[in-house]
Design a protein around this motif. Structure first.
Motif, PDB file in Angstrom:
ATOM      1  N   UNK A  46       0.832  -1.203   0.000  1.00 47.28           N
ATOM      2  CA  UNK A  46       0.000   0.000   0.000  1.00 47.28           C
ATOM      3  C   UNK A  46       0.872   1.262   0.000  1.00 47.28           C
ATOM      4  N   UNK A  47       2.012   1.223   0.660  1.00 49.76           N
ATOM      5  CA  UNK A  47       2.947   2.357   0.605  1.00 49.76           C
ATOM      6  C   UNK A  47       3.463   2.529  -0.823  1.00 49.76           C
ATOM      7  N   UNK A  48       3.738   1.412  -1.492  1.00 45.30           N
ATOM      8  CA  UNK A  48       4.187   1.466  -2.892  1.00 45.30           C
ATOM      9  C   UNK A  48       3.102   2.048  -3.798  1.00 45.30           C
ATOM     10  N   UNK A  49       1.862   1.636  -3.563  1.00 41.65           N
ATOM     11  CA  UNK A  49       0.739   2.151  -4.364  1.00 41.65           C
ATOM     12  C   UNK A  49       0.583   3.649  -4.143  1.00 41.65           C
ATOM     13  N   UNK A  50       0.666   4.065  -2.880  1.00 40.82           N
ATOM     14  CA  UNK A  50       0.564   5.496  -2.582  1.00 40.82           C
ATOM     15  C   UNK A  50       1.637   6.262  -3.352  1.00 40.82           C
ATOM     16  N   UNK A  51       2.880   5.780  -3.277  1.00 39.98           N
ATOM     17  CA  UNK A  51       3.993   6.457  -3.951  1.00 39.98           C
ATOM     18  C   UNK A  51       3.765   6.519  -5.462  1.00 39.98           C
ATOM     19  N   UNK A  52       3.163   5.473  -6.020  1.00 37.84           N
ATOM     20  CA  UNK A  52       2.905   5.444  -7.457  1.00 37.84           C
ATOM     21  C   UNK A  52       1.963   6.577  -7.878  1.00 37.84           C
ATOM     22  N   UNK A  53       0.970   6.883  -7.042  1.00 39.90           N
ATOM     23  CA  UNK A  53      -0.009   7.909  -7.397  1.00 39.90           C
ATOM     24  C   UNK A  53       0.351   9.297  -6.870  1.00 39.90           C
ATOM     25  N   UNK A  54       1.269   9.385  -5.913  1.00 43.22           N
ATOM     26  CA  UNK A  54       1.709  10.667  -5.368  1.00 43.22           C
ATOM     27  C   UNK A  54       2.757  11.249  -6.319  1.00 43.22           C
ATOM     28  N   UNK A  55       2.270  11.794  -7.424  1.00 46.56           N
ATOM     29  CA  UNK A  55       3.146  12.213  -8.521  1.00 46.56           C
ATOM     30  C   UNK A  55       4.175  13.255  -8.123  1.00 46.56           C
ATOM     31  N   UNK A  62      -3.435  14.694  -3.875  1.00 48.68           N
ATOM     32  CA  UNK A  62      -4.291  15.797  -4.305  1.00 48.68           C
ATOM     33  C   UNK A  62      -5.516  15.215  -5.009  1.00 48.68           C
ATOM     34  N   UNK A  63      -6.486  16.063  -5.269  1.00 48.73           N
ATOM     35  CA  UNK A  63      -7.685  15.623  -5.992  1.00 48.73           C
ATOM     36  C   UNK A  63      -7.300  15.087  -7.370  1.00 48.73           C
ATOM     37  N   UNK A  64      -6.332  15.719  -8.016  1.00 48.92           N
ATOM     38  CA  UNK A  64      -5.874  15.270  -9.338  1.00 48.92           C
ATOM     39  C   UNK A  64      -5.222  13.894  -9.238  1.00 48.92           C
ATOM     40  N   UNK A  65      -4.407  13.686  -8.198  1.00 46.78           N
ATOM     41  CA  UNK A  65      -3.742  12.396  -8.020  1.00 46.78           C
ATOM     42  C   UNK A  65      -4.755  11.296  -7.701  1.00 46.78           C
ATOM     43  N   UNK A  66      -5.779  11.636  -6.912  1.00 48.16           N
ATOM     44  CA  UNK A  66      -6.831  10.666  -6.599  1.00 48.16           C
ATOM     45  C   UNK A  66      -7.615  10.326  -7.868  1.00 48.16           C
ATOM     46  N   UNK A  67      -7.893  11.325  -8.697  1.00 48.27           N
ATOM     47  CA  UNK A  67      -8.580  11.069  -9.963  1.00 48.27           C
ATOM     48  C   UNK A  67      -7.730  10.151 -10.846  1.00 48.27           C
ATOM     49  N   UNK A  68      -6.421  10.245 -10.720  1.00 46.11           N
ATOM     50  CA  UNK A  68      -5.522   9.372 -11.460  1.00 46.11           C
ATOM     51  C   UNK A  68      -5.719   7.906 -11.106  1.00 46.11           C
ATOM     52  N   UNK A 113     -14.104  -2.026  -6.772  1.00 48.92           N
ATOM     53  CA  UNK A 113     -14.006  -2.055  -8.226  1.00 48.92           C
ATOM     54  C   UNK A 113     -14.877  -0.987  -8.856  1.00 48.92           C
ATOM     55  N   UNK A 114     -15.996  -0.674  -8.248  1.00 46.26           N
ATOM     56  CA  UNK A 114     -16.947   0.245  -8.840  1.00 46.26           C
ATOM     57  C   UNK A 114     -17.020   1.591  -8.123  1.00 46.26           C
ATOM     58  N   UNK A 115     -16.479   1.672  -6.947  1.00 45.36           N
ATOM     59  CA  UNK A 115     -16.497   2.934  -6.199  1.00 45.36           C
ATOM     60  C   UNK A 115     -15.387   3.846  -6.708  1.00 45.36           C
ATOM     61  N   UNK A 116     -15.641   5.141  -6.664  1.00 44.52           N
ATOM     62  CA  UNK A 116     -14.602   6.085  -7.087  1.00 44.52           C
ATOM     63  C   UNK A 116     -13.490   6.099  -6.040  1.00 44.52           C
ATOM     64  N   UNK A 117     -12.302   6.461  -6.483  1.00 44.27           N
ATOM     65  CA  UNK A 117     -11.169   6.551  -5.564  1.00 44.27           C
ATOM     66  C   UNK A 117     -11.438   7.603  -4.486  1.00 44.27           C
ATOM     67  N   UNK A 118     -12.101   8.697  -4.864  1.00 47.78           N
ATOM     68  CA  UNK A 118     -12.410   9.742  -3.886  1.00 47.78           C
ATOM     69  C   UNK A 118     -13.288   9.182  -2.763  1.00 47.78           C
ATOM     70  N   UNK A 119     -14.270   8.353  -3.125  1.00 44.40           N
ATOM     71  CA  UNK A 119     -15.120   7.706  -2.115  1.00 44.40           C
ATOM     72  C   UNK A 119     -14.291   6.824  -1.197  1.00 44.40           C
TER      73      UNK A 119
END
Length: 166
Positions: A46-55, A62-68, A113-119
């Motif tokens: 999960x730390x690796x996943x966070x780092x992948x999206x924390x551009x 950020x909202x943009x990174x979460x949308x990613x 699978x169907x929920x938004x990342x923001x949710x």
């Protein structure tokens, strides 16, 4: 039955027989290749996943990174990858008629699978400031793990995946 029909049906049966729920998860998350995924391995991944999206590597999403994250999930689906991609025909994300509540009292692992990342991220925002930090994301691992550990043995294996066993 034509030869083509027989071959198609045979291929479908072979796929269903070869399907092991959770096999892809184990290949990606079993970091020490011992056949089980520990909470420590989940926290690391999960730390690796966070780092992948924390551009911008600021330790916050950020909202943009979460949308990613949603864009990534959609690209995976379109490429025939991601969670649930190996399900035999007829086995979809809703494994029952209820809400899919896991042992942790929250949505089961198919819900994401169907929920938004923001949710999904709102549930990790421990201090409710609207910002998801690395610590909040990784600290959510215990609940994430508990929801998937069907038999409560504190190790995730392929036995924790697939349809409920009677």
């Amino acid at each position: 039955m034509t030869l083509t029909t027989a071959l198609v049906l045979g291929a479908g049966l072979a796929q269903a027989q070869d399907f092991t729920p959770g096999a892809d998860f184990m290949n990606q998350w079993d970091l020490d290749s011992n056949g089980g995924v520990s909470l420590a391995e989940v926290r690391e991944q999960r730390a690796n996943i966070f780092a992948m999206f924390d551009e911008n590597s600021d330790g916050k999403l950020s909202a943009t990174e979460i949308a990613g994250m949603d864009e990534h999930k959609q690209l995976q689906r379109e490429a025939g990858m991601g969670p649930g991609r190996n399900r035999p025909e007829g086995m979809n994300g809703s494994m029952g008629k209820g809400k899919g509540m896991g042992r942790g009292g929250q949505m089961g692992h198919q819900g994401g699978l169907d929920r938004s990342a923001a949710e999904e991220m709102r549930g990790l925002d421990a201090n409710r400031d609207g910002i998801i930090t690395t610590a909040e994301f990784v600290n959510g691992s215990a609940n994430w793990f508990r929801m998937r550990d069907r038999n409560g043995d504190n190790v995730l294996t392929t036995a924790d995946f697939g349809p409920p066993r009677g």
